[in-house]
Design a protein around this motif. Structure first.
Motif, PDB file in Angstrom:
ATOM      1  N   ARG A  28      -0.304  -2.118  -6.841  1.00 13.99           N
ATOM      2  CA  ARG A  28      -1.756  -2.304  -6.965  1.00 13.99           C
ATOM      3  C   ARG A  28      -2.338  -2.561  -5.585  1.00 13.99           C
ATOM      4  NH1 ARG A  28      -4.233  -0.458 -10.933  1.00 13.99           N
ATOM      5  NH2 ARG A  28      -5.863  -2.011 -10.874  1.00 13.99           N
ATOM      6  N   GLY A  29      -2.864  -1.540  -4.929  1.00 16.56           N
ATOM      7  CA  GLY A  29      -3.262  -1.613  -3.527  1.00 16.56           C
ATOM      8  C   GLY A  29      -4.260  -2.691  -3.153  1.00 16.56           C
ATOM      9  N   LEU A  30      -5.042  -3.230  -4.116  1.00 14.29           N
ATOM     10  CA  LEU A  30      -6.079  -4.192  -3.750  1.00 14.29           C
ATOM     11  C   LEU A  30      -5.468  -5.489  -3.227  1.00 14.29           C
ATOM     12  CD1 LEU A  30      -8.575  -3.632  -6.700  1.00 14.29           C
ATOM     13  CD2 LEU A  30      -8.582  -2.610  -4.447  1.00 14.29           C
ATOM     14  N   VAL A  84       0.845  -1.210   0.000  1.00 15.39           N
ATOM     15  CA  VAL A  84       0.000   0.000   0.000  1.00 15.39           C
ATOM     16  C   VAL A  84       0.873   1.249   0.000  1.00 15.39           C
ATOM     17  CG1 VAL A  84      -1.605   1.362   1.389  1.00 15.39           C
ATOM     18  CG2 VAL A  84      -2.034  -1.073   1.040  1.00 15.39           C
ATOM     19  N   ALA A  85       1.971   1.221   0.776  1.00 16.39           N
ATOM     20  CA  ALA A  85       2.848   2.393   0.885  1.00 16.39           C
ATOM     21  C   ALA A  85       3.619   2.642  -0.413  1.00 16.39           C
ATOM     22  CB  ALA A  85       3.825   2.214   2.047  1.00 16.39           C
ATOM     23  N   ILE A  86       4.266   1.598  -0.974  1.00 11.74           N
ATOM     24  CA  ILE A  86       5.097   1.858  -2.155  1.00 11.74           C
ATOM     25  C   ILE A  86       4.259   2.091  -3.404  1.00 11.74           C
ATOM     26  CG2 ILE A  86       7.049   0.585  -1.197  1.00 11.74           C
ATOM     27  CD1 ILE A  86       6.546  -1.630  -3.188  1.00 11.74           C
ATOM     28  N   ASP A  87       2.991   1.686  -3.362  1.00 15.78           N
ATOM     29  CA  ASP A  87       2.083   1.974  -4.477  1.00 15.78           C
ATOM     30  C   ASP A  87       1.849   3.484  -4.624  1.00 15.78           C
ATOM     31  OD1 ASP A  87       0.559   0.820  -6.575  1.00 15.78           O
ATOM     32  OD2 ASP A  87      -1.279   1.279  -5.505  1.00 15.78           O
ATOM     33  N   LYS A  88       2.145   4.234  -3.551  1.00 14.21           N
ATOM     34  CA  LYS A  88       1.938   5.685  -3.558  1.00 14.21           C
ATOM     35  C   LYS A  88       3.195   6.464  -3.943  1.00 14.21           C
ATOM     36  CE  LYS A  88      -1.424   5.262   0.241  1.00 14.21           C
ATOM     37  NZ  LYS A  88      -1.632   5.516   1.677  1.00 14.21           N
ATOM     38  N   GLY A 136      -4.715  -4.101 -13.586  1.00 14.47           N
ATOM     39  CA  GLY A 136      -5.212  -5.463 -13.384  1.00 14.47           C
ATOM     40  C   GLY A 136      -4.151  -6.379 -12.817  1.00 14.47           C
ATOM     41  N   GLY A 137      -4.454  -7.674 -12.812  1.00  9.11           N
ATOM     42  CA  GLY A 137      -3.490  -8.634 -12.292  1.00  9.11           C
ATOM     43  C   GLY A 137      -4.093 -10.009 -12.039  1.00  9.11           C
TER      44      GLY A 137
END
Length: 462
Positions: free
Chosen positions: A302-304, A204-208, A327-328
């Motif tokens: 991808r935070g999900l 979540v952090a590095i996605d930002k 996606g993924g």
């Protein structure tokens, strides 16, 4: 009272709808080329279906729908006095508007599993809703155009999805960069720095990183409980540079003691090789290179929470806007609905952002926006009676035509044609009627010719 619409939503007039239909039709055509079939699911799902699937941040952005009738029936006065929004919502709401198309699709697969032929390749183009703060490129109501394959572990599915992305944006004429990573690599990184239990916080952090910068990412990681030593070990990985081959070789060395991390490296070697983007790969296939750049980006997370393998994101190169496709791979999604062991992988095109990009770059083909091709001028009852069989004939030939309904002044009818950007006008007065012909006016050049109906059809079609 001033009339308005809800912030983060939009009206679309005829021109906008023509543009949006061009987007949807292009994406549908490419999906069909790869064997995908269309489904639809309801706008509302039960909160039981939606909650807990998007992480804590996602749950907060779910639009919840009040129960019909007395929505306060299950709420005590004490609970009302406490004014706890989340608790009240759990008592007053059983339904919510869908947040994306993937979770409803997983629910669909579980409910219809007896009818489906696996692997099942579906596409879905419908609106979704998020209780987000509206801003440029971010809406509360927007369309997604998803394609997913479930019931197959093969990485060929990932390869085909990358080709679909490349084909769609090539047809639109939008230059993009396709970013790819693998959640197994991120899990391996968390493992080797001794923070395996912090994988969600790390991703979540590095996605930002693109939005808030490295210093703020590090501060967030520190708040999440990572030590300075662990954060320091992450830096060279987060800021890794070089070609895709060089990045894979470097990360393979870093992850040499992590089984799951090396599995992620192996998966990416296959995907990049099959797309001609990793020439050192044993899987490298010539003449399959994408038209757009495919870049390995280890900061892509991808935070999900449901992604478990390869993950993708697409950025437009010529317009400042967020991700326009993502996606993924999600190995475990249907397990939460009682159907474990079914692997899936999918992509989602952000139609509203693509719409904005095409607008800014003025890339819509003229024929996709112009609705009516031919306007018949109305000179009166006798002339209209003469023109009606011709209108019928040109429509049979696939030409979009209309008759101006009133015998108004010529200037008014021509202004109508100009306002609607109708390229041709047909006129029939006494001369034309005596000759059994029509005069065709090209509204762009001003050229006029008296033609037979067959000649007119040929000119308009050409």
């Amino acid at each position: 009272m001033k009339t308005s619409i809800v912030k983060g939503t939009r009206d679309f007039g005829p021109i906008e709808m023509a543009k949006r239909n061009y987007i949807f039709d292009t994406i549908k055509q490419v999906y069909a080329l790869y064997g995908f079939q269309q489904i639809e699911t309801p706008a509302m799902e039960t909160l039981q279906t939606l909650m807990g699937k998007y992480g804590e941040e996602g749950d907060k952005l779910l639009f919840k729908v009040l129960n019909s009738g007395d929505c306060l029936a299950k709420v005590s006065d004490e609970e009302l006095a406490e004014r706890n929004p989340l608790h009240l919502a759990s008592k007053m709401c059983e339904k919510g508007l869908r947040y994306d198309l993937t979770v409803p699709f997983a629910r669909y697969v579980v409910m219809h599993r007896e009818e489906l032929q696996l692997p099942f390749k579906r596409y879905q183009i419908q609106p979704v809703w998020r209780a987000d703060r509206p801003q440029k490129g971010r809406y509360r109501e927007f369309y997604q155009c998803d394609a997913d394959v479930v019931g197959s572990d093969s990485l060929l599915n990932e390869v085909e999805l990358m080709q679909i992305i490349d084909t769609v944006f090539s047809r639109f004429g939008i230059r993009v960069q396709i970013k790819i990573n693998n959640r197994k690599i991120l899990s391996g990184i968390a493992e080797v720095i001794g923070a395996a239990d912090k994988i969600v916080d790390i991703t979540v952090a590095i996605d930002k990183l693109d939005k808030i910068g490295i210093d703020n990412v590090n501060a967030e990681l520190r708040e999440d409980g990572l030590t300075d030593e662990q954060i320091q070990k992450l830096q060279p990985i987060i800021l890794l540079e070089g070609t895709n081959d060089e990045k894979l070789n470097t990360i393979a060395e870093v992850l040499k003691d992590s089984e799951i991390g090396l599995k992620g490296v192996e998966e990416l070697r296959y995907i990049l090789g099959a797309l001609g983007g990793n020439h050192n790969s044993q899987f490298s296939i010539p003449n399959c290179q994408l038209k757009n750049e495919l870049q390995l980006d280890l900061t892509l997370a991808r935070g999900l929470n449901y992604y478990t393998g390869a993950i993708f994101e697409v950025k437009a190169l010529d317009v400042q806007i967020g991700s326009i496709t993502g996606g993924g791979r999600y190995d475990n999604l249907t397990g939460i609905f009682g159907m474990p062991g079914l692997s899936g992988v999918g992509i989602s095109f952000g139609a509203d952002r693509i719409y904005d990009v095409l607008n800014q770059l003025d890339l819509y083909p003229k024929e996709s926006v112009n609705a009516t091709q031919l306007l018949f001028i109305n000179f009166g009852e006798k002339e209209t009676a003469y023109c009606l069989p011709y209108i019928y004939k040109v429509r049979e030939e696939g030409i979009r035509a209309e008759m101006y309904p009133d015998a108004s002044k010529m200037k008014k009818q021509m202004s109508y044609a100009n306002a609607k950007q109708i390229p041709f006008v047909a006129l029939a007065g006494e001369n034309e009627m005596n000759a059994g012909k029509l005069t065709l006016k090209n509204m762009e050049t001003g050229e006029q010719q008296m033609l037979t109906i067959e000649e007119l059809i040929g000119k308009v079609k050409k």
